[in-house]
Scaffold this active site. Structure first.
Site, PDB file in Angstrom:
ATOM      1  N   ASN A 190     -40.380 -32.057  41.458  1.00 32.83           N
ATOM      2  CA  ASN A 190     -40.054 -32.155  42.863  1.00 32.83           C
ATOM      3  C   ASN A 190     -39.554 -33.526  43.262  1.00 32.83           C
ATOM      4  O   ASN A 190     -40.167 -34.533  42.941  1.00 32.83           O
ATOM      5  CB  ASN A 190     -41.346 -31.893  43.617  1.00 32.83           C
ATOM      6  CG  ASN A 190     -41.112 -31.042  44.795  1.00 32.83           C
ATOM      7  OD1 ASN A 190     -40.097 -31.180  45.448  1.00 32.83           O
ATOM      8  ND2 ASN A 190     -42.026 -30.168  45.078  1.00 32.83           N
ATOM      9  N   CYS A 191     -38.463 -33.537  43.975  1.00 31.76           N
ATOM     10  CA  CYS A 191     -37.959 -34.799  44.524  1.00 31.76           C
ATOM     11  C   CYS A 191     -37.643 -34.633  45.991  1.00 31.76           C
ATOM     12  O   CYS A 191     -36.695 -35.219  46.477  1.00 31.76           O
ATOM     13  CB  CYS A 191     -36.696 -35.214  43.807  1.00 31.76           C
ATOM     14  SG  CYS A 191     -36.977 -36.262  42.430  1.00 31.76           S
ATOM     15  N   VAL A 192     -38.377 -33.791  46.667  1.00 34.38           N
ATOM     16  CA  VAL A 192     -38.143 -33.630  48.107  1.00 34.38           C
ATOM     17  C   VAL A 192     -38.449 -34.947  48.792  1.00 34.38           C
ATOM     18  O   VAL A 192     -38.869 -35.885  48.150  1.00 34.38           O
ATOM     19  CB  VAL A 192     -39.008 -32.501  48.695  1.00 34.38           C
ATOM     20  CG1 VAL A 192     -38.619 -31.183  48.093  1.00 34.38           C
ATOM     21  CG2 VAL A 192     -40.474 -32.778  48.494  1.00 34.38           C
TER      22      VAL A 192
END
Lengths: 441, 126
Positions: free
Chosen positions: A256-258
């Site tokens: 995840n790189c939100v």
């Protein structure tokens, strides 16, 4: 009864050199060996390692994932099952943990929304990873991932970005597992034991205590929005159950790189604060029944199915209370409210842990969805709060995207090296599992 | 319905793709018009974590068939418009003007990946 003992080895320093070992609380890292391990992946051309220590004038950006090194010493399976070890079920026996440190992966996958970790100054107050000794690895993509057109504006071919993301994700996990293994023959400084009774045992042991389940929502929407459980992309799963200790053995990892502030990096899954707090109260004020994991897909029928199943599992377990955490903002708020509403309608008291986008003045609606049944909320803070981050003497990674990461704006990076931005640029600043160091009174 | 050229180019020949060269919010309004005509929303109109107006691009799946107005779809698109048009996201519109081609293509890629995950769900279920 499912029991896991965590053995904590406190790491006081990290020294990069030519030998790998843990001795007297110092982690020695054989750079060549680690490099060889990372470069087994043909999608990576090079990797550099650096150490960032608490209090130093160092900025790490853009951060992709943060991982705590662990290794199984006793019991079935290996750490990060289905990712770097076989898929055998984990969560019992003994696991060693290299405490007070983290592996941080940094590198540009896309040109926005990746995080900042400041090791000192006002930004350091907001990220839990300013308090850890960080072994930072910056991965360079292999030539075949790079755009062939010399005039191309993208360093990496668009089609190849998922491959690069996967390569960086796996590199971080492999390094963390390698370092964790170094602790296998070291006597831990302290140990902590976590025991979960099965349903029958729990009811017999604590007949008068309220039975509480933890519902962990996992971000699952595509590139840079994914979470993996035992190696499975969680968007292709039905809501299911885990022993809480499986999470401590790395059953859930982040892809995840939100927006950085409300990411749940792998480190926070391993150290899930809701799990740890529920264990603290287990057998005293409540009976911690277990963990339900459910996804946050884009397709509305998936949302309906997954929230139906989360509520159905609560009903099947006959629990009295549920704590629900989410990851992300906007679309996942709908999953959050659907879960909460449906679980409440089963007669289960529900509390949400989330964060807020309430505007810079704090006056806007905090979540993108709401319902009267969602009447108990713990917040990780307002992601729109503005902060000025002073110039740091050293940058690990690159600053060229600071203007466009979430919460930054044109001119965010000032000529003097300071950054004016919202705290959503800072990794885990408003973490939605509550893994923060700040509170308000 | 999309304003993402990448989604148009990849899926335009396989599925019914209505492409509009418009802003994020204008796309939400266009989707609302379709919902008002009885199409159902099949994907959530807000993104996973990329904020409204932070990305210029959005792809939303709606039903080809029409029926009576679907209350849930109507409620969802209205809430999404309320959220996206909040003044707290206005500053992102200004920032969009500073994006270079590389950044725009990255936003296109992420939106494309998100709608692709929905297309995979739609192909295997109802």
């Amino acid at each position: 009864m499912k029991t896991l003992e965590l053995g904590y080895i406190h790491i006081k320093d990290i020294i990069i050199g030519s030998e790998s070992k843990v001795e007297n609380g110092v982690l020695y890292v054989d750079e060549a060996a680690l490099k060889a391990l990372v470069l087994e992946d043909e999608n990576l051309k090079d990797v550099s390692f650096d150490v960032a220590k608490p209090g130093e004038s160092v900025r790490i950006t853009p951060v992709k994932d943060v991982i705590e090194p662990r290794a199984k010493v006793e019991g079935p399976g290996g750490i990060f099952p289905g990712m770097v070890n076989k898929v055998e079920a984990v969560g019992e026996g003994k696991t060693v943990v290299l405490k007070d440190m983290a592996v941080v992966t940094a590198g540009k996958i896309v040109g926005f929304q990746e995080g900042v970790i400041d090791m000192s100054g006002p930004g350091a107050e907001y990220t839990p990873f300013s308090k850890t000794l960080n072994l930072v690895m910056v991965c360079t993509p292999a030539d075949h991932l790079l755009a062939q057109d010399p005039d191309a504006t993208l360093p990496i071919e668009n089609e190849k970005k998922p491959e690069y993301e996967q390569a960086v994700r796996m590199a971080g996990l492999k390094v963390a597992a390698y370092l964790g293994d170094l602790g296998k023959n070291v006597t831990p400084d302290e140990t902590e034991t976590f025991s979960t009774p099965n349903l029958k045992e729990g009811i017999e042991m604590y007949p008068d205590l309220p039975r509480v389940v933890y519902v962990a929502m996992l971000q699952t929407q595509g590139l840079l929005h994914d979470t993996y459980v035992y190696g499975v992309d969680a968007k292709r799963t039905l809501s299911t159950m885990l022993w809480p200790t499986e999470i401590m053995d790395g059953a859930i990892v982040s892809g995840n790189c939100v927006s950085a502030c409300d990411k749940n990096p792998t480190y926070i899954h391993e150290n899930n604060p809701v799990v740890h707090e529920l264990f603290k109260q287990h057998g005293k004020t409540l009976n911690f029944v277990g963990v339900i994991i459910t996804n946050e897909n884009v397709y509305l029928a998936d949302k309906q199915r997954s929230s139906d199943w989360a509520a159905k599992l609560c009903e099947l377990l006959g629990v009295d209370g549920a704590i629900v955490t989410q990851e992300g903002f906007g679309n996942p708020d709908t999953d959050l409210i659907m879960n909460t509403k449906k679980i409440e309608l089963k007669g289960v008291k529900t509390t949400i842990v989330t964060d807020e986008y309430a505007g810079q003045d704090g006056k806007s609606q905090s979540l993108a969805d709401a319902d009267p049944l969602a009447d108990a909320v713990v917040t990780g803070g307002n992601a729109n709060e503005v902060i000025i981050l002073p110039k740091m003497d050293k940058v690990i990674g690159m600053l060229d995207y600071v203007d466009v990461i979430a919460g930054g704006h044109a001119g965010s990076l000032r000529p003097d090296g300071t950054i004016e931005a919202e705290i959503q640029v800072i990794t885990s600043a408003t973490n939605e599992m509550g893994f923060g160091k700040l509170s308000a009174r | 319905m999309t304003n993402n050229p990448r989604v148009r180019d990849v899926y335009g020949s396989k599925y019914c793709v209505l492409y509009q060269d418009c802003s994020f919010n204008e796309l939400l309004f266009a989707v609302r018009d379709k919902v008002d005509k009885g199409h159902r929303l099949l994907t959530h109109p807000l993104s996973g974590s990329v904020k409204p107006n932070e990305t210029p691009y959005k792809s939303i799946m709606i039903s080809v068939d029409r029926g009576p107005i679907d209350f849930e779809s109507s409620s969802l698109i209205s809430s999404a418009i309320t959220a996206a048009t909040d003044k707290k996201f206005e500053k992102y519109v200004e920032r969009q003007k500073t994006f270079n081609k590389r950044i725009l293509e990255d936003f296109q890629l992420v939106d494309y990946c998100v709608i692709t995950s929905a297309i995979e769900s739609a192909r295997t279920g109802l």
